[in-house]
Design a protein around this motif. Sequence first.
Motif, PDB file in Angstrom:
ATOM      1  N   LEU A 472       0.830  -1.207   0.000  1.00  0.00           N
ATOM      2  CA  LEU A 472       0.000   0.000   0.000  1.00  0.00           C
ATOM      3  C   LEU A 472       0.861   1.253   0.000  1.00  0.00           C
ATOM      4  CD1 LEU A 472      -2.775   1.225   0.043  1.00  0.00           C
ATOM      5  CD2 LEU A 472      -2.879   0.834   2.517  1.00  0.00           C
ATOM      6  N   VAL A 473       1.922   1.244   0.813  1.00  0.00           N
ATOM      7  CA  VAL A 473       2.839   2.393   0.833  1.00  0.00           C
ATOM      8  C   VAL A 473       3.489   2.573  -0.534  1.00  0.00           C
ATOM      9  CG1 VAL A 473       4.992   3.268   1.814  1.00  0.00           C
ATOM     10  CG2 VAL A 473       3.249   2.287   3.318  1.00  0.00           C
ATOM     11  N   ASN A 474       3.883   1.486  -1.146  1.00  0.00           N
ATOM     12  CA  ASN A 474       4.489   1.570  -2.478  1.00  0.00           C
ATOM     13  C   ASN A 474       3.478   2.061  -3.512  1.00  0.00           C
ATOM     14  OD1 ASN A 474       7.021   0.732  -1.629  1.00  0.00           O
ATOM     15  ND2 ASN A 474       6.615  -1.441  -2.037  1.00  0.00           N
ATOM     16  N   ARG A 475       2.215   1.711  -3.323  1.00  0.00           N
ATOM     17  CA  ARG A 475       1.180   2.177  -4.247  1.00  0.00           C
ATOM     18  C   ARG A 475       1.042   3.689  -4.169  1.00  0.00           C
ATOM     19  NH1 ARG A 475      -3.821  -0.458  -2.547  1.00  0.00           N
ATOM     20  NH2 ARG A 475      -2.747  -2.336  -3.304  1.00  0.00           N
ATOM     21  N   ILE A 476       1.093   4.212  -2.954  1.00  0.00           N
ATOM     22  CA  ILE A 476       0.998   5.666  -2.793  1.00  0.00           C
ATOM     23  C   ILE A 476       2.256   6.338  -3.337  1.00  0.00           C
ATOM     24  CG2 ILE A 476       0.908   7.516  -1.072  1.00  0.00           C
ATOM     25  CD1 ILE A 476      -0.894   5.680   0.609  1.00  0.00           C
ATOM     26  N   ARG A 477       3.396   5.720  -3.065  1.00  0.00           N
ATOM     27  CA  ARG A 477       4.643   6.282  -3.607  1.00  0.00           C
ATOM     28  C   ARG A 477       4.626   6.260  -5.137  1.00  0.00           C
ATOM     29  NH1 ARG A 477       8.911   3.086   0.352  1.00  0.00           N
ATOM     30  NH2 ARG A 477       8.600   4.405   2.216  1.00  0.00           N
ATOM     31  N   PHE A 478       4.123   5.183  -5.687  1.00  0.00           N
ATOM     32  CA  PHE A 478       4.047   5.098  -7.144  1.00  0.00           C
ATOM     33  C   PHE A 478       3.092   6.145  -7.690  1.00  0.00           C
ATOM     34  CE2 PHE A 478       2.608   3.352 -11.200  1.00  0.00           C
ATOM     35  CZ  PHE A 478       3.819   3.041 -11.790  1.00  0.00           C
ATOM     36  N   ALA A 479       1.995   6.360  -6.936  1.00  0.00           N
ATOM     37  CA  ALA A 479       1.046   7.401  -7.372  1.00  0.00           C
ATOM     38  C   ALA A 479       1.710   8.769  -7.330  1.00  0.00           C
ATOM     39  CB  ALA A 479      -0.185   7.373  -6.476  1.00  0.00           C
ATOM     40  N   ARG A 480       2.534   8.997  -6.293  1.00  0.00           N
ATOM     41  CA  ARG A 480       3.247  10.274  -6.221  1.00  0.00           C
ATOM     42  C   ARG A 480       4.224  10.400  -7.381  1.00  0.00           C
ATOM     43  NH1 ARG A 480       4.955   9.918  -1.465  1.00  0.00           N
ATOM     44  NH2 ARG A 480       3.524  11.360  -0.396  1.00  0.00           N
ATOM     45  N   ARG A 481       4.942   9.299  -7.642  1.00  0.00           N
ATOM     46  CA  ARG A 481       5.852   9.346  -8.778  1.00  0.00           C
ATOM     47  C   ARG A 481       5.085   9.583 -10.082  1.00  0.00           C
ATOM     48  NH1 ARG A 481       8.444   9.727  -5.049  1.00  0.00           N
ATOM     49  NH2 ARG A 481      10.333   8.618  -4.380  1.00  0.00           N
ATOM     50  N   GLY A 482       3.911   9.026 -10.164  1.00  0.00           N
ATOM     51  CA  GLY A 482       3.086   9.271 -11.350  1.00  0.00           C
ATOM     52  C   GLY A 482       2.695  10.730 -11.484  1.00  0.00           C
ATOM     53  N   LEU A 483       2.346  11.351 -10.313  1.00  0.00           N
ATOM     54  CA  LEU A 483       2.012  12.773 -10.321  1.00  0.00           C
ATOM     55  C   LEU A 483       3.220  13.599 -10.756  1.00  0.00           C
ATOM     56  CD1 LEU A 483      -0.054  13.109  -7.014  1.00  0.00           C
ATOM     57  CD2 LEU A 483      -0.918  13.308  -9.365  1.00  0.00           C
ATOM     58  N   GLU A 484       4.381  13.223 -10.231  1.00  0.00           N
ATOM     59  CA  GLU A 484       5.593  13.967 -10.580  1.00  0.00           C
ATOM     60  C   GLU A 484       5.932  13.798 -12.058  1.00  0.00           C
ATOM     61  OE1 GLU A 484       8.438  12.374  -7.897  1.00  0.00           O
ATOM     62  OE2 GLU A 484       7.737  13.549  -6.165  1.00  0.00           O
ATOM     63  N   ASP A 557       0.582  -1.428 -13.525  1.00  0.00           N
ATOM     64  CA  ASP A 557       0.219  -1.851 -14.876  1.00  0.00           C
ATOM     65  C   ASP A 557      -0.480  -0.744 -15.651  1.00  0.00           C
ATOM     66  OD1 ASP A 557      -2.099  -1.744 -13.462  1.00  0.00           O
ATOM     67  OD2 ASP A 557      -2.677  -3.837 -13.799  1.00  0.00           O
ATOM     68  N   GLU A 558      -0.376   0.511 -15.108  1.00  0.00           N
ATOM     69  CA  GLU A 558      -0.948   1.701 -15.725  1.00  0.00           C
ATOM     70  C   GLU A 558      -2.466   1.658 -15.764  1.00  0.00           C
ATOM     71  OE1 GLU A 558       0.812   2.315 -19.521  1.00  0.00           O
ATOM     72  OE2 GLU A 558       2.829   2.644 -18.699  1.00  0.00           O
ATOM     73  N   MET A 559      -3.044   0.817 -14.923  1.00  0.00           N
ATOM     74  CA  MET A 559      -4.496   0.779 -14.770  1.00  0.00           C
ATOM     75  C   MET A 559      -4.869   1.574 -13.531  1.00  0.00           C
ATOM     76  SD  MET A 559      -5.735  -1.095 -17.248  1.00  0.00           S
ATOM     77  CE  MET A 559      -7.358  -1.554 -16.628  1.00  0.00           C
ATOM     78  N   ARG A 560      -5.951   2.330 -13.603  1.00  0.00           N
ATOM     79  CA  ARG A 560      -6.407   3.125 -12.463  1.00  0.00           C
ATOM     80  C   ARG A 560      -7.316   2.254 -11.592  1.00  0.00           C
ATOM     81  NH1 ARG A 560      -5.280   8.324 -12.562  1.00  0.00           N
ATOM     82  NH2 ARG A 560      -7.041   8.923 -11.232  1.00  0.00           N
ATOM     83  N   ARG A 561      -6.924   2.191 -10.337  1.00  0.00           N
ATOM     84  CA  ARG A 561      -7.660   1.371  -9.391  1.00  0.00           C
ATOM     85  C   ARG A 561      -7.886   2.157  -8.111  1.00  0.00           C
ATOM     86  NH1 ARG A 561      -4.081  -2.457 -11.664  1.00  0.00           N
ATOM     87  NH2 ARG A 561      -5.186  -4.217 -12.673  1.00  0.00           N
ATOM     88  N   PRO A 562      -8.832   1.671  -7.258  1.00  0.00           N
ATOM     89  CA  PRO A 562      -9.033   2.342  -5.970  1.00  0.00           C
ATOM     90  C   PRO A 562      -7.757   2.284  -5.129  1.00  0.00           C
ATOM     91  CG  PRO A 562     -10.889   0.920  -6.454  1.00  0.00           C
ATOM     92  CD  PRO A 562      -9.851   0.637  -7.495  1.00  0.00           C
ATOM     93  N   LEU A 563      -7.512   3.373  -4.384  1.00  0.00           N
ATOM     94  CA  LEU A 563      -6.320   3.415  -3.533  1.00  0.00           C
ATOM     95  C   LEU A 563      -6.326   2.267  -2.527  1.00  0.00           C
ATOM     96  CD1 LEU A 563      -3.763   4.895  -2.625  1.00  0.00           C
ATOM     97  CD2 LEU A 563      -5.185   6.281  -1.110  1.00  0.00           C
ATOM     98  N   LEU A 564      -7.487   1.939  -1.982  1.00  0.00           N
ATOM     99  CA  LEU A 564      -7.624   0.822  -1.041  1.00  0.00           C
ATOM    100  C   LEU A 564      -8.425  -0.298  -1.680  1.00  0.00           C
ATOM    101  CD1 LEU A 564      -8.448   2.479   2.424  1.00  0.00           C
ATOM    102  CD2 LEU A 564      -6.288   1.504   1.660  1.00  0.00           C
ATOM    103  N   SER A 565      -7.882  -1.515  -1.615  1.00  0.00           N
ATOM    104  CA  SER A 565      -8.651  -2.674  -2.056  1.00  0.00           C
ATOM    105  C   SER A 565      -9.665  -3.039  -0.977  1.00  0.00           C
ATOM    106  CB  SER A 565      -7.719  -3.849  -2.323  1.00  0.00           C
ATOM    107  OG  SER A 565      -7.103  -4.276  -1.111  1.00  0.00           O
ATOM    108  N   GLU A 566     -10.604  -3.869  -1.343  1.00  0.00           N
ATOM    109  CA  GLU A 566     -11.635  -4.260  -0.385  1.00  0.00           C
ATOM    110  C   GLU A 566     -11.037  -4.975   0.838  1.00  0.00           C
ATOM    111  OE1 GLU A 566     -15.306  -4.409   1.311  1.00  0.00           O
ATOM    112  OE2 GLU A 566     -14.729  -3.363  -0.526  1.00  0.00           O
ATOM    113  N   PRO A 567     -10.118  -5.943   0.672  1.00  0.00           N
ATOM    114  CA  PRO A 567      -9.523  -6.582   1.856  1.00  0.00           C
ATOM    115  C   PRO A 567      -8.742  -5.600   2.721  1.00  0.00           C
ATOM    116  CG  PRO A 567      -9.171  -7.934  -0.088  1.00  0.00           C
ATOM    117  CD  PRO A 567      -9.713  -6.621  -0.576  1.00  0.00           C
TER     118      PRO A 567
END
Length: 710
Positions: A472-484, A557-567
């Motif tokens: 999850l932390v890496n997902r947010i970091r990746f999102a930040r890198r994507g923003l940058e 995979d360059e697909m947009r998904r919810p920040l949090l998964s259901e689990p």
Amino acid sequence: MGASGIDPATNSGQLGLGTGVAPSETAMDALLDDFLGSVLDHLRGPLASAYRIERAFVDAIEVSRRTAGVGSCWIVALPADGTVGSSVRNWVVRTDQRLIAVAHPRVLNAATLNRRLFDLLIAPVEPILLEFSLRNAFASIDQRADLREKARQVLVAEYERSQLMEISNTLSSEHDLEKLLTMILERSRFITGADAGTIYIVEERHVESGAGVPQPATGRGRSPAAPELDPGEPAMEKVLRFKYLQNFSIQVDSNEFTIPINEKSVAGYVALRGVPLNIADCYNMPDDVPYSFNTNIDKELGYKTRSMLTVPMINKQDTVIGVIQLINRKRDLNCKLLSSNDFATQVVPFAKHDIEMVTSLASQAGISLENAILYLDIQRLFDGFVQASVLAIESRDPTTSGHSHRVANLSLELMENVGRCDVGPYHDVSFTRQDFKVMRYASLLHDFGKVGVREQVLVKAKKLYPVEKERLVNRIRFARRGLEAEFLRRRADALERFGPEGAAESVHALEKHLHQESERLDQFLGLILDANEPTVLEQDVAERLHELRMVLVEDFDEMRRPLLSEPELVALAIPKGSLTPKERLEIESHVTHTYRFLRKIPWSPDLRQVPSIARGHHEKLDGSGYPHGLKSEQIAVPTRIMTICDIFDALTASDRPYKRAVPWEFALDILAREAKIGQIDTELLRIFIDSRTYEIVMRPGAELTPPLEP
């Protein structure tokens, strides 16, 4: 009055051969009836070398043998008129006496004397006939005495056999090693009349440590040297451990110690050779024997060891496993040896029969001792298995290390205190030694079922597993890198199209958007990290977590998904603690696993309650517990005891990363609240608090349960 006017009750008229000054032969001849005159002549003449006159009366003479032998013969005179006086009828009453009558030829009917009369001689008596009659009479006495002695020996042998059988049955039914050793020594002293005794057992120990464990020793006549060991293993040796000293005469306190198995000491010699050793006088032993007696022990005790019988205890494999040493056989069993005269007059050597009796007892004792040692070894083996199981459980969950031992100590202590209680509903409750044994195993193994719970669930400290949090932390970091990356791409595009001055406003707007979105992601991360802690989740935090499900970010995979998964949302939204409902059920299943695993162990009848008691430590009296939701009447007292102890330690233990330890005062308050709403036993909690049972886990070594006593 007798036929000659003599009263047999008072012996009045007795001639002084038996009581005073002997009368002259003239006086005796004058007083005695003519019937006995010839008898006296013969006894003073040709028969004097074989017989002597003990006592003489007017109508009777008592004759005994000059050689060794018991008994006597009465030679009585029957009156000429054939009547029988009271003196004749009352002379002979003992079994070691015979009655010979001397009568006139015409007095041939002696029917009234048939039951007592051994022989009837006709006066005047011939010497050869008198000698023949006396010889037969004394032979009859000897035969009767011999029969009595044989009967006595049969009775003694039967008594000794019954005693040995009783001792054998008693020894074979006793498995407590300490009690058995005491019993062996007591019985050995009893059957030999020994004033004192000691008992040793052979044990094997590490040479360097000195810590021994009872072990079968070597065979008779063999060297006690330890067998060859694998390289690196510590060397072993066999020694004799002094266990007990008993002394009827003096009070003695003794401590255990060990002596080498060699020929220098009496006990060591017997253990080495495997043969009995009978010493008549320990202070006067032959110079050529290898062993010696340490007289300093007598000096310290104020005692004197004279006769000593030392016998090996040998098992079925012809192996010496112990030594019985008996000291000072006494004439009088009840006499205490307190003075020099007592030792001189009362102490006698042990007889051959004593050796046979003690050897027979020692043979049975050796088998019983081996069984007791084997029983103790099995207990130690199983206890070691239990300890290893606890170690295995706590190795899977190091955060709870020591919990099982602390719960066991608390439970055993509370059982002790309940047994001492003399008021309340448990005033008449008492626990046996077996009850404590059951509780010890049940409390040590109450979490054994955790081996069936997935380790990641067992040690889960946060709501998210480490790998989930990292993802999850890496997902947010990746999102930040994507923003940058998006910011850099769009800025480069603006600069290319409008130049630095024309693109300044657009670049500023892009920078502001990047900053805002980065802060937003940081807030999301902070919210997630806060929610990941196993604390009570605030309502607003739960709502914000659900909002994150609506936030879409670009994934790897360059697909947009919810920040949090259901689990992930389910885990982070846990109201309290770190476990999801599914994971909590899995943790709770450990009690079922405990029962299922423990049921596989072939418990002895006295330990069959261990699985059910261990399984019930999460049951509550109001039925709200698990796994079966039992009510108070279905929950045994030992289980109730363990429940209180388990909760207290879980609250106060400082080794749980998913919760903070609470002070013991606060833990008692929590327990009191649970008792108030009917979940745990109020009276047991009162005893737990009033007796300050909980303090046992505050002592040094509380995380180590004492070894099980046999």
